[in-house]
Design a protein around this motif. Structure first.
Motif, short mmCIF file in Angstrom:
data_model
loop_
_atom_site.label_atom_id
_atom_site.label_comp_id
_atom_site.label_asym_id
_atom_site.label_seq_id
_atom_site.Cartn_x
_atom_site.Cartn_y
_atom_site.Cartn_z
N ALA A 49 24.05 15.45 3.44
CA ALA A 49 23.38 16.37 4.35
C ALA A 49 21.86 16.33 4.14
O ALA A 49 21.10 16.67 5.02
CB ALA A 49 23.91 17.78 4.16
N TYR A 50 21.48 15.96 2.96
CA TYR A 50 20.06 15.77 2.65
C TYR A 50 19.96 14.73 1.56
O TYR A 50 20.94 14.46 0.85
CB TYR A 50 19.41 17.10 2.21
CG TYR A 50 20.18 17.85 1.14
CD1 TYR A 50 19.95 17.58 -0.21
CD2 TYR A 50 21.16 18.77 1.47
CE1 TYR A 50 20.66 18.24 -1.19
CE2 TYR A 50 21.89 19.44 0.49
CZ TYR A 50 21.62 19.17 -0.83
OH TYR A 50 22.33 19.82 -1.81
N ALA B 34 31.85 24.53 8.37
CA ALA B 34 30.82 24.32 9.40
C ALA B 34 31.11 25.18 10.62
O ALA B 34 30.18 25.63 11.30
CB ALA B 34 30.76 22.85 9.79
N MET B 37 29.55 28.59 10.63
CA MET B 37 28.09 28.60 10.52
C MET B 37 27.48 28.49 11.91
O MET B 37 28.10 28.00 12.84
CB MET B 37 27.61 27.45 9.63
CG MET B 37 28.12 27.58 8.20
SD MET B 37 27.80 26.12 7.22
CE MET B 37 26.20 26.53 6.56
N TYR B 41 23.11 26.05 10.98
CA TYR B 41 23.79 26.02 9.68
C TYR B 41 23.49 27.24 8.83
O TYR B 41 23.39 27.18 7.62
CB TYR B 41 23.45 24.73 8.90
CG TYR B 41 24.13 23.54 9.51
CD1 TYR B 41 25.47 23.31 9.29
CD2 TYR B 41 23.45 22.69 10.35
CE1 TYR B 41 26.13 22.25 9.86
CE2 TYR B 41 24.09 21.61 10.95
CZ TYR B 41 25.42 21.41 10.68
OH TYR B 41 26.07 20.36 11.26
N ARG B 67 26.92 23.18 0.06
CA ARG B 67 25.51 22.84 0.24
C ARG B 67 24.97 22.14 -0.99
O ARG B 67 24.21 21.18 -0.89
CB ARG B 67 24.70 24.12 0.48
CG ARG B 67 24.77 24.61 1.89
CD ARG B 67 24.07 25.94 1.98
NE ARG B 67 23.94 26.39 3.36
CZ ARG B 67 23.52 27.62 3.68
NH1 ARG B 67 23.20 28.47 2.73
NH2 ARG B 67 23.40 27.96 4.94
N PHE B 68 25.35 22.62 -2.14
CA PHE B 68 24.87 22.03 -3.39
C PHE B 68 25.27 20.57 -3.49
O PHE B 68 24.51 19.73 -3.95
CB PHE B 68 25.44 22.82 -4.59
CG PHE B 68 25.16 22.20 -5.91
CD1 PHE B 68 23.86 22.16 -6.41
CD2 PHE B 68 26.18 21.63 -6.65
CE1 PHE B 68 23.61 21.57 -7.64
CE2 PHE B 68 25.92 21.05 -7.88
CZ PHE B 68 24.63 21.02 -8.37
N LEU B 69 26.47 20.25 -3.00
CA LEU B 69 26.97 18.88 -3.07
C LEU B 69 26.57 18.06 -1.84
O LEU B 69 27.13 17.00 -1.59
CB LEU B 69 28.49 18.88 -3.22
CG LEU B 69 29.01 19.32 -4.59
CD1 LEU B 69 30.51 19.48 -4.56
CD2 LEU B 69 28.61 18.35 -5.68
N ALA B 70 25.64 18.58 -1.05
CA ALA B 70 25.13 17.88 0.13
C ALA B 70 26.23 17.60 1.15
O ALA B 70 26.14 16.66 1.93
CB ALA B 70 24.41 16.58 -0.25
N LEU B 71 27.27 18.42 1.14
CA LEU B 71 28.29 18.30 2.18
C LEU B 71 27.84 19.05 3.43
O LEU B 71 28.23 18.70 4.54
CB LEU B 71 29.62 18.89 1.68
CG LEU B 71 30.27 18.16 0.50
CD1 LEU B 71 31.41 18.98 -0.07
CD2 LEU B 71 30.79 16.81 0.94
N LEU B 72 27.03 20.07 3.22
CA LEU B 72 26.45 20.83 4.33
C LEU B 72 24.94 20.96 4.07
O LEU B 72 24.53 21.02 2.91
CB LEU B 72 27.07 22.22 4.41
CG LEU B 72 28.51 22.34 4.90
CD1 LEU B 72 29.03 23.74 4.67
CD2 LEU B 72 28.61 21.97 6.36
N PRO B 73 24.16 21.01 5.13
CA PRO B 73 22.72 21.17 4.91
C PRO B 73 22.36 22.63 4.60
O PRO B 73 23.09 23.55 4.98
CB PRO B 73 22.12 20.74 6.24
CG PRO B 73 23.19 20.96 7.24
CD PRO B 73 24.50 20.82 6.53
N TYR B 74 21.24 22.80 3.91
CA TYR B 74 20.73 24.15 3.70
C TYR B 74 20.12 24.67 5.00
O TYR B 74 20.24 25.83 5.35
CB TYR B 74 19.68 24.17 2.59
CG TYR B 74 20.28 24.08 1.20
CD1 TYR B 74 20.74 25.22 0.57
CD2 TYR B 74 20.38 22.87 0.53
CE1 TYR B 74 21.29 25.16 -0.70
CE2 TYR B 74 20.94 22.80 -0.73
CZ TYR B 74 21.40 23.94 -1.35
OH TYR B 74 21.95 23.89 -2.59
#
Lengths: 200, 76
Positions: A49-50, B34, B37, B41, B67-74
């Motif tokens: 995601a980033y 997701a 959200m 997001y 989010r921490f694991l970059a599965l979802l954006p902040y």
């Protein structure tokens, strides 16, 4: 001994050098501290995601292990120093889910990562387009919840609409302050209000 | 999206039924998270999700882990 669920984000550059040795090196970090790995498998390989450490994609490695709580701190410290592990998440879990025992699926490395590092422009473009898709998915989801809310609110709304229509012949402007005084926490329904009033 | 039907109107405080999550709420269930959200997001409020306080807390934690694991954006 407690049961833990650990998810690792592994650098694709390391994955390309060989999956099995990398898997073993990660497992050895755990077993070195007395942890017992119950099941471990590659969970997914996907676009992040980033960016993390300039990486657009990474491989997710999920493992369930039994370890002493005191060993977890040591494992964490080792993982911080480990090069291929971009990120990790260790959670305690009560039971190991059934689907964890399913065999690892076959996978081939997508060469997208190389493209991303070579030509950052193309990478960013493709990222934008896919972001749009993700956004669309999210809006669909939001619509679903909206409709659920709407259905539930429908009965209550009916009575208020009657009141609004009754007020409309007297003064069309009269209904507007009532709308404005509402707590405007969600912009979308407020926007929907305007075209309606024009009809009336 | 521009034209929403009448039933989307919300007046005052509306009392809604509590909704239970239809899928397991954990950080690995990315598509479901997701759906809870906004298009930007942001985590939907309890008012939007219809979750109980307990379920909403679980949802919040799951999204933050994803989010921490970059599965979802902040942010988006």
């Amino acid at each position: 001994m407690k049961t833990y669920e650990a998810m690792f984000l592994l650098d694709n550059r390391e994955v390309k050098k060989g999956w099995e040795p990398l898997k073993e090196s990660v497992d050895s970090i755990l077993t070195k501290r007395g942890a017992e790995i119950v099941v471990a498998k590659r969970w997914d390989e996907r676009k992040l995601a980033y960016e993390i450490k300039k990486q657009r994609r990474a491989t997710y490695y999920l493992s369930y292990l039994k370890a002493d709580p005191s060993a977890i701190d040591e494992i964490r410290r080792d993982l911080e120093l480990s090069v291929p592990v971009l990120r990790y998440l260790i959670l305690s879990c009560d039971a190991i889910p059934e689907d964890a025992y399913e065999p690892e699926r076959e996978f081939t490395m997508v060469e997208d990562d190389a493209e991303a590092t070579e030509s950052s422009k193309e990478g960013s473009e493709s990222e934008e387009s896919s972001k749009g898709e993700e956004g669309a998915e999210a809006t669909e989801g939001a619509d679903v919840t909206d409709t659920i809310e709407a259905v539930k609110a429908a009965e209550g709304e009916a009575s208020t609409e009657v009141a609004a229509e009754a007020a409309a012949p007297e003064a069309s402007a009269g209904s507007e302050p009532a709308v404005a005084s509402e707590p405007a926490d969600v912009s979308a329904p407020a926007e929907a209000e305007k075209p309606e009033e024009n009809k009336e | 999206m521009a034209f929403k039907s009448k039933k989307f109107r919300r007046v005052g405080r509306d009392v809604k039924k509590r909704v239970k999550p239809t899928e397991p709420v954990e950080y690995k269930n990315v598509s479901y998270l997701a759906s809870m959200m906004s298009p930007q997001y942001r985590i939907l409020s309890r008012r939007r999700t219809g979750f109980s306080g307990k379920d909403q807390r679980i949802l919040k934690l799951a999204i933050k882990r994803a989010r921490f694991l970059a599965l979802l954006p902040y942010t988006a």
